[in-house]
Design a protein around this motif. Structure first.
Motif, mmCIF file in Angstrom:
data_model
loop_
_atom_site.group_PDB
_atom_site.id
_atom_site.type_symbol
_atom_site.label_atom_id
_atom_site.label_comp_id
_atom_site.label_asym_id
_atom_site.label_seq_id
_atom_site.Cartn_x
_atom_site.Cartn_y
_atom_site.Cartn_z
ATOM 1 N N PHE A 1 -5.755 10.634 -3.676
ATOM 2 C CA PHE A 1 -4.658 10.516 -2.665
ATOM 3 C C PHE A 1 -5.281 10.305 -1.219
ATOM 4 C CE2 PHE A 1 -2.062 11.788 -5.880
ATOM 5 C CZ PHE A 1 -0.895 11.529 -5.790
ATOM 6 N N PHE A 2 -6.441 10.635 -1.017
ATOM 7 C CA PHE A 2 -6.931 10.643 0.255
ATOM 8 C C PHE A 2 -7.447 9.154 0.478
ATOM 9 C CE2 PHE A 2 -11.045 10.137 2.362
ATOM 10 C CZ PHE A 2 -10.737 10.568 3.685
ATOM 11 N N ILE B 1 -4.012 2.859 3.493
ATOM 12 C CA ILE B 1 -2.894 2.636 4.109
ATOM 13 C C ILE B 1 -3.276 2.458 5.860
ATOM 14 C CG2 ILE B 1 -0.561 3.443 4.991
ATOM 15 C CD1 ILE B 1 -0.260 4.629 2.149
ATOM 16 N N LEU B 2 -3.930 3.574 6.270
ATOM 17 C CA LEU B 2 -4.519 3.603 7.534
ATOM 18 C C LEU B 2 -5.264 2.446 7.951
ATOM 19 C CD1 LEU B 2 -4.934 5.187 10.181
ATOM 20 C CD2 LEU B 2 -6.747 6.364 9.277
ATOM 21 N N SER C 1 3.076 9.397 -6.571
ATOM 22 C CA SER C 1 3.373 10.658 -6.004
ATOM 23 C C SER C 1 4.663 11.492 -6.817
ATOM 24 C CB SER C 1 4.033 10.596 -4.718
ATOM 25 O OG SER C 1 2.993 10.184 -3.695
ATOM 26 N N LEU D 1 1.396 4.257 -2.880
ATOM 27 C CA LEU D 1 1.493 5.876 -2.737
ATOM 28 C C LEU D 1 2.868 6.342 -3.276
ATOM 29 C CD1 LEU D 1 0.133 8.400 -1.181
ATOM 30 C CD2 LEU D 1 1.447 7.715 0.704
ATOM 31 N N SER E 1 1.072 -1.152 0.038
ATOM 32 C CA SER E 1 -0.002 0.041 0.060
ATOM 33 C C SER E 1 0.776 1.269 -0.078
ATOM 34 C CB SER E 1 -0.972 -0.031 1.319
ATOM 35 O OG SER E 1 -1.819 -1.216 1.315
ATOM 36 N N ILE E 2 2.203 1.250 0.827
ATOM 37 C CA ILE E 2 2.721 2.304 1.058
ATOM 38 C C ILE E 2 3.538 2.433 -0.490
ATOM 39 C CG2 ILE E 2 4.886 3.305 2.099
ATOM 40 C CD1 ILE E 2 3.838 1.776 4.525
ATOM 41 N N ILE F 1 -6.194 6.520 -0.949
ATOM 42 C CA ILE F 1 -5.013 5.700 -0.968
ATOM 43 C C ILE F 1 -4.435 5.761 0.438
ATOM 44 C CG2 ILE F 1 -2.514 5.232 -1.613
ATOM 45 C CD1 ILE F 1 -3.409 6.312 -4.343
ATOM 46 N N ARG F 2 -4.466 6.956 1.154
ATOM 47 C CA ARG F 2 -4.022 7.053 2.483
ATOM 48 C C ARG F 2 -4.804 6.429 3.589
ATOM 49 N NH1 ARG F 2 -3.132 12.717 0.588
ATOM 50 N NH2 ARG F 2 -0.782 12.923 0.038
ATOM 51 N N LEU F 3 -6.003 6.408 3.243
ATOM 52 C CA LEU F 3 -7.100 6.020 3.906
ATOM 53 C C LEU F 3 -6.768 4.332 3.974
ATOM 54 C CD1 LEU F 3 -9.623 6.372 5.901
ATOM 55 C CD2 LEU F 3 -10.876 5.779 4.137
#
Length: 317
Positions: free
Chosen positions: A271-272, A278-279, A118, A114, A110-111, A274-276
């Motif tokens: 992007f939101f 990862i979270l 980017s 991201l 997942s990271i 993808i970060r979610l």
């Protein structure tokens, strides 16, 4: 007409995945493969085949926003809603090796995604995209994961009762089920991409938006059905392994193949998400480390959080 074709496409995807998983799992049992390995490979890849069919078809047609949105949306759906529902039905026991290796590998994948999307932030490029080279990087990580699973299979000496149980179908019938299911999945994927793209244009929705919502939920139904069934039967290894394996497969294989076919342009809004993703993966790791079990309360938290996320995506447009 587009809505009818979308419905038919989902039916083909779901039933195709059902037959594919049944046939492939039967082959695995006849070959005496460990249960957790069945969940991480045969079942996970089988239930993720709709995502693969839809995303690869979208890449071929140039609708790459659907491909990326589908994968990210499906992974968020898998961890939050599916793990949430299955844990509420029956607390999920998580294998020690899954906590130590498979879930951290999912977090790493997942990271990695991201980082690869980017381009503007890290390289100062005008646009963010997953290039063909990025696709090859994802593919290499997928091969590393497959090599790890091969090592697990070769060195595993566990023999669960389910593995030695009588399998009612012969190898020939299992192969037929697997092949027929795969054919239905491919056909369904074509219908879903074509009809969902038409609907998106009609409603003024972006490809990424419809990938995150309609397509992501539709293609994740096999994971939901499989994991819920496994949880009810108290086969936690298959339920958790299915989700973890599916998420790894979606990022590394599905996006790897899709971007290798055609570069995927990245919508800034995703992007939101993808970060979610990862979270959620980090939360899954934390929950799994508590007594190696995901409790009903933790399942409720995941389920409730997905409802808030779904409302956010819809309002965001």
């Amino acid at each position: 007409m587009a809505y009818l074709l979308l419905l038919i496409g989902f039916i083909l995807l779901i039933k195709g995945a059902d037959y594919f998983v049944e046939g492939a799992s039967g082959i695995a049992k006849l070959l005496r493969v460990p249960p957790i390995l069945i969940g991480l490979t045969i079942v996970a890849f089988g239930t993720s085949s709709p995502e693969a069919a839809v995303s690869i078809r979208a890449a071929v047609n140039g609708n790459n926003g659907i491909a990326l949105g589908n994968v990210v949306g499906s992974n968020v759906f898998n961890i939050s809603l599916i793990i949430g529902i299955t844990a509420m039905l029956n607390p999920l026991q998580v294998e020690r090796e899954t906590v130590r290796k498979e879930i951290p590998f999912t977090l790493l994948a997942s990271i990695l995604l991201l980082v690869l999307v980017s381009d503007t932030l890290l390289q100062g490029l005008a646009i963010n995209q997953i290039t063909m080279g990025d696709g090859l990087v994802l593919g290499c990580f997928f091969l590393i994961f497959m090599f790890y699973l091969l090592e697990v299979a070769l060195h595993s000496r566990e023999r669960d009762e389910e593995m030695t149980a009588f399998c009612p179908k012969t190898m020939g019938k299992n192969v037929l089920f697997t092949a027929g299911g795969l054919a239905a999945i491919i056909s369904g994927g074509e219908l879903v991409v074509r009809s969902s793209t038409t609907i998106a244009k009609t409603l003024g929705m972006s490809e990424t938006m419809i990938g995150l919502t309609i397509v992501a939920v539709g293609t994740s139904l096999p994971e939901l059905i499989t994991s819920v069934t496994a949880a009810v039967k108290k086969q936690s290894e298959i339920a958790v392994g299915n989700i973890v394996g599916s998420n790894i497969f979606n990022i590394l294989f599905v996006l790897g193949i899709s971007s290798a076919i055609h570069p995927i342009r990245v919508d800034p809004k995703i992007f939101f998400d993808i970060r979610l993703m990862i979270l959620y993966t980090a939360i899954l790791l934390i929950f799994s480390r508590t007594h190696h079990k995901i409790s009903r309360k933790e399942g409720f938290v995941l389920l409730l959080s997905y409802l808030f996320y779904a409302v956010h995506v819809i309002l965001r447009g």
